[in-house]
Design a protein around this motif. Sequence first.
Motif, PDB file in Angstrom:
ATOM      1  N   ALA A  57     -77.789 -11.854  20.794  1.00  0.00           N
ATOM      2  CA  ALA A  57     -77.740 -11.861  18.886  1.00  0.00           C
ATOM      3  C   ALA A  57     -76.946 -10.934  18.592  1.00  0.00           C
ATOM      4  CB  ALA A  57     -79.264 -11.647  18.760  1.00  0.00           C
ATOM      5  N   GLN A  58     -76.190  -9.825  19.392  1.00  0.00           N
ATOM      6  CA  GLN A  58     -75.507  -8.896  18.856  1.00  0.00           C
ATOM      7  C   GLN A  58     -74.067  -9.460  18.589  1.00  0.00           C
ATOM      8  OE1 GLN A  58     -76.403  -5.789  18.267  1.00  0.00           O
ATOM      9  NE2 GLN A  58     -78.489  -6.688  19.030  1.00  0.00           N
ATOM     10  N   PRO A  59     -73.447  -8.750  17.609  1.00  0.00           N
ATOM     11  CA  PRO A  59     -72.058  -9.345  17.279  1.00  0.00           C
ATOM     12  C   PRO A  59     -71.054  -9.326  18.396  1.00  0.00           C
ATOM     13  CG  PRO A  59     -72.575  -7.539  15.972  1.00  0.00           C
ATOM     14  CD  PRO A  59     -73.598  -7.641  16.720  1.00  0.00           C
ATOM     15  N   ILE A  60     -70.059 -10.238  18.158  1.00  0.00           N
ATOM     16  CA  ILE A  60     -69.110 -10.217  19.037  1.00  0.00           C
ATOM     17  C   ILE A  60     -68.154  -8.988  18.554  1.00  0.00           C
ATOM     18  CG2 ILE A  60     -66.859 -11.460  19.869  1.00  0.00           C
ATOM     19  CD1 ILE A  60     -69.322 -12.923  20.718  1.00  0.00           C
ATOM     20  N   GLY A  61     -67.684  -8.302  19.603  1.00  0.00           N
ATOM     21  CA  GLY A  61     -67.021  -7.221  19.284  1.00  0.00           C
ATOM     22  C   GLY A  61     -67.536  -5.792  19.724  1.00  0.00           C
ATOM     23  N   LEU A  62     -68.947  -6.028  19.707  1.00  0.00           N
ATOM     24  CA  LEU A  62     -69.764  -4.756  19.782  1.00  0.00           C
ATOM     25  C   LEU A  62     -69.367  -4.270  21.093  1.00  0.00           C
ATOM     26  CD1 LEU A  62     -72.441  -3.113  19.445  1.00  0.00           C
ATOM     27  CD2 LEU A  62     -73.543  -4.721  20.824  1.00  0.00           C
ATOM     28  N   THR A  63     -69.167  -2.884  21.226  1.00  0.00           N
ATOM     29  CA  THR A  63     -69.007  -2.266  22.355  1.00  0.00           C
ATOM     30  C   THR A  63     -69.629  -1.013  22.527  1.00  0.00           C
ATOM     31  OG1 THR A  63     -67.096  -0.767  21.390  1.00  0.00           O
ATOM     32  CG2 THR A  63     -66.359  -2.978  22.451  1.00  0.00           C
ATOM     33  N   THR A  88     -70.093   0.725  18.889  1.00  0.00           N
ATOM     34  CA  THR A  88     -68.929   0.310  17.592  1.00  0.00           C
ATOM     35  C   THR A  88     -68.907  -1.175  17.564  1.00  0.00           C
ATOM     36  OG1 THR A  88     -67.966   1.970  18.898  1.00  0.00           O
ATOM     37  CG2 THR A  88     -66.473   0.764  17.653  1.00  0.00           C
ATOM     38  N   PHE A  89     -68.745  -1.237  16.281  1.00  0.00           N
ATOM     39  CA  PHE A  89     -68.496  -2.634  15.628  1.00  0.00           C
ATOM     40  C   PHE A  89     -67.240  -3.132  15.250  1.00  0.00           C
ATOM     41  CE2 PHE A  89     -72.783  -1.292  15.535  1.00  0.00           C
ATOM     42  CZ  PHE A  89     -73.521  -2.221  15.856  1.00  0.00           C
ATOM     43  N   THR A  90     -66.943  -4.317  14.949  1.00  0.00           N
ATOM     44  CA  THR A  90     -65.544  -4.565  14.662  1.00  0.00           C
ATOM     45  C   THR A  90     -65.543  -4.450  12.706  1.00  0.00           C
ATOM     46  OG1 THR A  90     -66.153  -6.950  14.587  1.00  0.00           O
ATOM     47  CG2 THR A  90     -64.851  -6.104  16.353  1.00  0.00           C
ATOM     48  N   ASP A  91     -66.690  -4.778  12.334  1.00  0.00           N
ATOM     49  CA  ASP A  91     -66.805  -4.708  10.849  1.00  0.00           C
ATOM     50  C   ASP A  91     -67.832  -3.823  10.294  1.00  0.00           C
ATOM     51  OD1 ASP A  91     -69.336  -5.707  11.889  1.00  0.00           O
ATOM     52  OD2 ASP A  91     -69.479  -7.510  10.789  1.00  0.00           O
ATOM     53  N   ARG A  92     -68.234  -2.726  10.681  1.00  0.00           N
ATOM     54  CA  ARG A  92     -68.955  -1.896  10.114  1.00  0.00           C
ATOM     55  C   ARG A  92     -68.900  -0.387  10.779  1.00  0.00           C
ATOM     56  NH1 ARG A  92     -74.773  -4.679  11.653  1.00  0.00           N
ATOM     57  NH2 ARG A  92     -73.930  -5.193  13.695  1.00  0.00           N
ATOM     58  N   PRO A  93     -69.509   0.546  10.356  1.00  0.00           N
ATOM     59  CA  PRO A  93     -69.393   1.881  11.177  1.00  0.00           C
ATOM     60  C   PRO A  93     -70.092   1.902  12.566  1.00  0.00           C
ATOM     61  CG  PRO A  93     -70.164   2.149   8.784  1.00  0.00           C
ATOM     62  CD  PRO A  93     -70.128   0.866   8.909  1.00  0.00           C
ATOM     63  N   ALA A  94     -69.553   2.735  13.352  1.00  0.00           N
ATOM     64  CA  ALA A  94     -70.427   2.737  14.758  1.00  0.00           C
ATOM     65  C   ALA A  94     -71.656   3.430  14.361  1.00  0.00           C
ATOM     66  CB  ALA A  94     -69.499   3.909  15.688  1.00  0.00           C
ATOM     67  N   VAL A  95     -72.569   3.010  15.545  1.00  0.00           N
ATOM     68  CA  VAL A  95     -73.910   3.706  15.536  1.00  0.00           C
ATOM     69  C   VAL A  95     -73.901   4.630  16.704  1.00  0.00           C
ATOM     70  CG1 VAL A  95     -76.406   3.016  15.884  1.00  0.00           C
ATOM     71  CG2 VAL A  95     -74.890   1.674  14.448  1.00  0.00           C
ATOM     72  N   TYR A 115     -86.152   0.843  29.221  1.00  0.00           N
ATOM     73  CA  TYR A 115     -84.828   1.083  28.124  1.00  0.00           C
ATOM     74  C   TYR A 115     -85.283   1.357  26.747  1.00  0.00           C
ATOM     75  CZ  TYR A 115     -80.540  -0.444  25.907  1.00  0.00           C
ATOM     76  OH  TYR A 115     -79.365  -0.455  25.100  1.00  0.00           O
ATOM     77  N   GLN A 116     -85.146   2.425  26.218  1.00  0.00           N
ATOM     78  CA  GLN A 116     -85.374   2.954  25.123  1.00  0.00           C
ATOM     79  C   GLN A 116     -84.456   3.339  24.285  1.00  0.00           C
ATOM     80  OE1 GLN A 116     -89.178   3.887  24.074  1.00  0.00           O
ATOM     81  NE2 GLN A 116     -88.631   4.071  21.662  1.00  0.00           N
ATOM     82  N   VAL A 117     -83.900   3.027  23.429  1.00  0.00           N
ATOM     83  CA  VAL A 117     -82.893   3.328  22.333  1.00  0.00           C
ATOM     84  C   VAL A 117     -83.493   3.964  21.027  1.00  0.00           C
ATOM     85  CG1 VAL A 117     -82.033   1.150  21.285  1.00  0.00           C
ATOM     86  CG2 VAL A 117     -80.608   3.111  21.558  1.00  0.00           C
ATOM     87  N   SER A 118     -83.007   5.157  20.764  1.00  0.00           N
ATOM     88  CA  SER A 118     -83.327   5.649  19.304  1.00  0.00           C
ATOM     89  C   SER A 118     -82.289   6.197  18.699  1.00  0.00           C
ATOM     90  CB  SER A 118     -84.115   7.122  19.540  1.00  0.00           C
ATOM     91  OG  SER A 118     -85.307   6.587  20.422  1.00  0.00           O
ATOM     92  N   ARG A 119     -82.186   5.612  17.302  1.00  0.00           N
ATOM     93  CA  ARG A 119     -81.398   6.047  16.321  1.00  0.00           C
ATOM     94  C   ARG A 119     -81.891   7.298  15.330  1.00  0.00           C
ATOM     95  NH1 ARG A 119     -78.552   1.937  12.110  1.00  0.00           N
ATOM     96  NH2 ARG A 119     -77.006   3.390  11.119  1.00  0.00           N
TER      97      ARG A 119
END
Length: 121
Positions: A57-63, A88-95, A115-119
């Motif tokens: 479900a993640q956008p193409i270009g996500l790195t 990093t995304f192609t169409d919005r700011p990095a997270v 696996y636990q990611v936190s923003r």
Amino acid sequence: MTSTEAAILRPVLDQWKSAVNAHDPKHVASLFTGEAIFQGLHPYSIGPQGVAAYYDAQPIGLTAAYDIQETRRLADDLVLGYLSVTFTFTDRPAVQAYLSVIVRQLNNDWLIDHYQVSRLN
């Protein structure tokens, strides 16, 4: 951080990063144990199927780019890693995020068991 624990984590995390960057959700999922607890930035799942669905479900270009901050040997077959990650995304700011992983040795392979990611912002 000890070099032994980082040496265990890096091959798994490098494969994770490569598969995320290639938008290959099946390969990402293959890096997880069958009963892995996975918490991305959406509701959690158990096992590789949930991991594959999340990354599909993640956008193409996500790195992803990561830096190991801390490691701990929890047991002979368990290593914890605490990472800073930039998605990093192609169409919005990095997270900017923080990621905790526990890798488990199964036979001769190390796989992600938690696996636990936190923003934070």
